[in-house]
Design an enzyme around this catalytic site. Structure first.
Site, mmCIF file in Angstrom:
data_model
loop_
_atom_site.group_PDB
_atom_site.id
_atom_site.type_symbol
_atom_site.label_atom_id
_atom_site.label_comp_id
_atom_site.label_asym_id
_atom_site.label_seq_id
_atom_site.Cartn_x
_atom_site.Cartn_y
_atom_site.Cartn_z
ATOM 1 N N ARG A 36 0.765 -1.069 -0.080
ATOM 2 C CA ARG A 36 0.090 -0.153 0.012
ATOM 3 C C ARG A 36 0.910 1.428 -0.040
ATOM 4 O O ARG A 36 0.265 2.272 -0.449
ATOM 5 C CB ARG A 36 -1.062 0.013 1.237
ATOM 6 C CG ARG A 36 -2.243 -0.952 0.907
ATOM 7 C CD ARG A 36 -3.346 -0.781 2.165
ATOM 8 N NE ARG A 36 -4.501 -1.623 1.591
ATOM 9 C CZ ARG A 36 -5.418 -1.770 2.374
ATOM 10 N NH1 ARG A 36 -5.110 -1.325 3.778
ATOM 11 N NH2 ARG A 36 -6.511 -2.517 2.101
ATOM 12 N N LYS A 192 -13.086 -9.142 8.951
ATOM 13 C CA LYS A 192 -13.952 -7.837 8.768
ATOM 14 C C LYS A 192 -15.352 -8.285 8.324
ATOM 15 O O LYS A 192 -15.853 -8.015 7.572
ATOM 16 C CB LYS A 192 -13.358 -6.815 7.855
ATOM 17 C CG LYS A 192 -12.132 -6.079 8.562
ATOM 18 C CD LYS A 192 -11.678 -5.031 7.568
ATOM 19 C CE LYS A 192 -10.583 -4.463 8.150
ATOM 20 N NZ LYS A 192 -9.760 -3.485 7.470
ATOM 21 N N GLY A 338 -5.068 -5.322 2.226
ATOM 22 C CA GLY A 338 -3.768 -5.706 2.964
ATOM 23 C C GLY A 338 -3.205 -7.094 3.336
ATOM 24 O O GLY A 338 -2.137 -7.417 2.905
ATOM 25 N N GLY A 361 -12.347 -4.225 1.629
ATOM 26 C CA GLY A 361 -13.585 -3.877 1.616
ATOM 27 C C GLY A 361 -14.237 -3.072 0.453
ATOM 28 O O GLY A 361 -15.389 -3.266 0.029
HETATM 29 C C1 3PG Z 1 -8.985 -1.697 4.719
HETATM 30 O O1 3PG Z 1 -8.035 -2.226 5.186
HETATM 31 O O2 3PG Z 1 -9.858 -2.155 4.052
HETATM 32 C C2 3PG Z 1 -9.188 -0.157 4.677
HETATM 33 O O3 3PG Z 1 -8.022 0.381 5.353
HETATM 34 C C3 3PG Z 1 -10.055 0.175 5.459
HETATM 35 O O4 3PG Z 1 -10.188 -0.303 6.987
HETATM 36 P P1 3PG Z 1 -11.334 -0.401 7.964
HETATM 37 O O5 3PG Z 1 -12.018 -1.411 7.580
HETATM 38 O O6 3PG Z 1 -10.711 -0.531 9.238
HETATM 39 O O7 3PG Z 1 -12.046 0.964 7.769
#
Ligand code: 3PG
Length: 390
Positions: A36, A192, A338, A361
């Site tokens: 990144r 996530k 990432g 995301g």
């Molecule tokens: C990611 O890694 O998808 C982005 O940096 C966004 O991070 P977040 O899901 O913590 O908003």
């Protein structure tokens, strides 16, 4: 999408604020994967070469908004890495007033998520940020799905704004997916869960196979009424995913790697054999290999999110199996995020992937056809007649 780009503007002698996504994986304070940062370099170098002064803004992780620096989430390691890459000092400032007082050409603001109001897209913070620059450049494609003060509300207060070179590259590459050749396979994992689960319905309409792993799969397994022990799940979404688990094109793991804690040895078990003390830390690599035909026949493959706790050797095999099957397939392949880039890099397959997106995301939301708030705000700005500084 009609956007204005960095190259449309004269920058000499101007103060530029650049929003990047330096949310890189860290282990013991060291950067595990620099993709990144590297992908933001062309934009940074363009701005500096044009003779502008530059303030870099990024988030890292998900700290508390306390207005205080929290060491674990400090951008210090990233500022040091950037110094080496640019061969010039990067002065990391902890607050907006130190930025205002500085006359240096290259500054970086500490993690913007330390600041109260970032995540709530607060106008006051956005206004303060906007007051530090003449022009705002948004290049954090990986954060474009977040309506935050430094990605979205700031656009209401800056005179001029545009997208950077990375956003241009990402949008050009991802447009290819709009007419992607079928069969399309998406592999979705990671931790996530609340960001990704709500997108599954939209993605299901577009793909032939959706292979799930990580916390997303665990949440679906819980929705099947099976014992998931101490596995990572999103309890609030269990009832919502019930309708998905019987969809023909959703593939859930039938065997997984479990342990009582992440330091313990892995055991491979059927998905209906977990005890209360087990936690799922990976998808069985044998199960992943049983999907080989699907990978071989795919024309397009998109992968976001590791299958498990790939940072621990004993739980990296499911993720490695996915990486290797994608690398060996003849499909057009896109990976993003990432951790996913880091996992693909650890598996040594990056060179075999057709496009590496910095976004996780945001990539999924884009593919699901959702409007990304930061891009929508940039587009609105581009259409404003007053923004005529090109
Ligand atoms: C990611 O890694 O998808 C982005 O940096 C966004 O991070 P977040 O899901 O913590 O908003």
């Amino acid at each position: 999408m009609q956007l204005k780009y960095l190259t449309d503007y004269k920058l000499s002698g101007r103060k530029v604020m650049l929003r990047v996504d330096f949310n890189v994986p860290l282990k013991d304070g060291h950067i595990v994967n620099e993709e990144r940062i590297d992908r933001s370099l062309p934009t940074i170098q363009h701005i500096l070469n044009e003779g502008a002064s530059l303030i870099i803004v990024s988030h890292l992780g998900r700290p508390e908004e306390t207005n205080e620096v929290q060491k674990e989430f400090s951008l210090k390691p990233i500022a040091l890495s950037l110094e080496k890459k640019l061969k010039m000092p990067v002065d990391l400032k902890r607050d907006l007033s130190s930025i205002k007082q500085s006359s240096e050409d290259l500054l970086m603001l500490e993690n913007i998520r330390f600041f109260k109001g970032e995540k709530s897209n607060d106008s006051n913070l956005a206004k303060d940020l906007a007051g530090l620059c003449d022009i705002f450049v948004m290049d954090a494609f990986a954060t474009a799905h977040r309506a935050h003060a430094s990605t979205t509300a700031i656009l209401d207060f800056v005179d001029q704004a545009c997208a950077g070179l990375l956003i241009k590259q990402e949008l050009q590459a991802l447009d290819r997916i709009d007419n992607a050749e079928k069969p399309i396979v998406i592999v979705l994992g990671g931790a996530k869960i609340s960001t990704k689960l709500p997108l599954i319905n939209a993605l299901l309409d577009k793909v032939d196979h959706l292979i799930l792993g990580g916390g997303i799969a665990n949440t679906c397994i819980a929705a099947q009424g099976l014992e998931i022990g101490k596995s990572l799940i999103e309890s609030s979404l269990v009832s919502e995913v019930k309708s998905l688990i019987n969809e023909d094109n959703v593939i859930l793991p039938s065997r997984v790697l479990v342990a009582e804690n992440k330091e313990a040895e892995a055991r491979e078990v059927d998905i209906d054999s977990l005890t209360k003390n087990d936690a799922i830390f990976d998808v069985s690599p044998t199960f992943i290999h049983s999907l080989q035909k699907i990978f071989n026949e795919a024309a397009t493959i998109v992968w976001n999110g590791p299958m498990g706790l790939f940072e621990q050797d004993q739980f990296s095999l499911g993720t490695q199996a996915v990486a290797n099957l994608i690398a060996r397939s003849e499909a057009y392949s896109i990976i993003g995020g990432g951790d996913t880039i880091s996992a693909a890099s650890m598996s040594g397959v990056l060179d075999s992937i057709n496009y590496i997106s910095t976004a996780g995301g945001a990539l999924l939301e884009y593919l699901a056809g959702k409007s990304l708030p930061a891009l929508a705000a940039l587009q609105k700005k581009a259409l404003e007649r007053v923004d005529n500084g090109a």
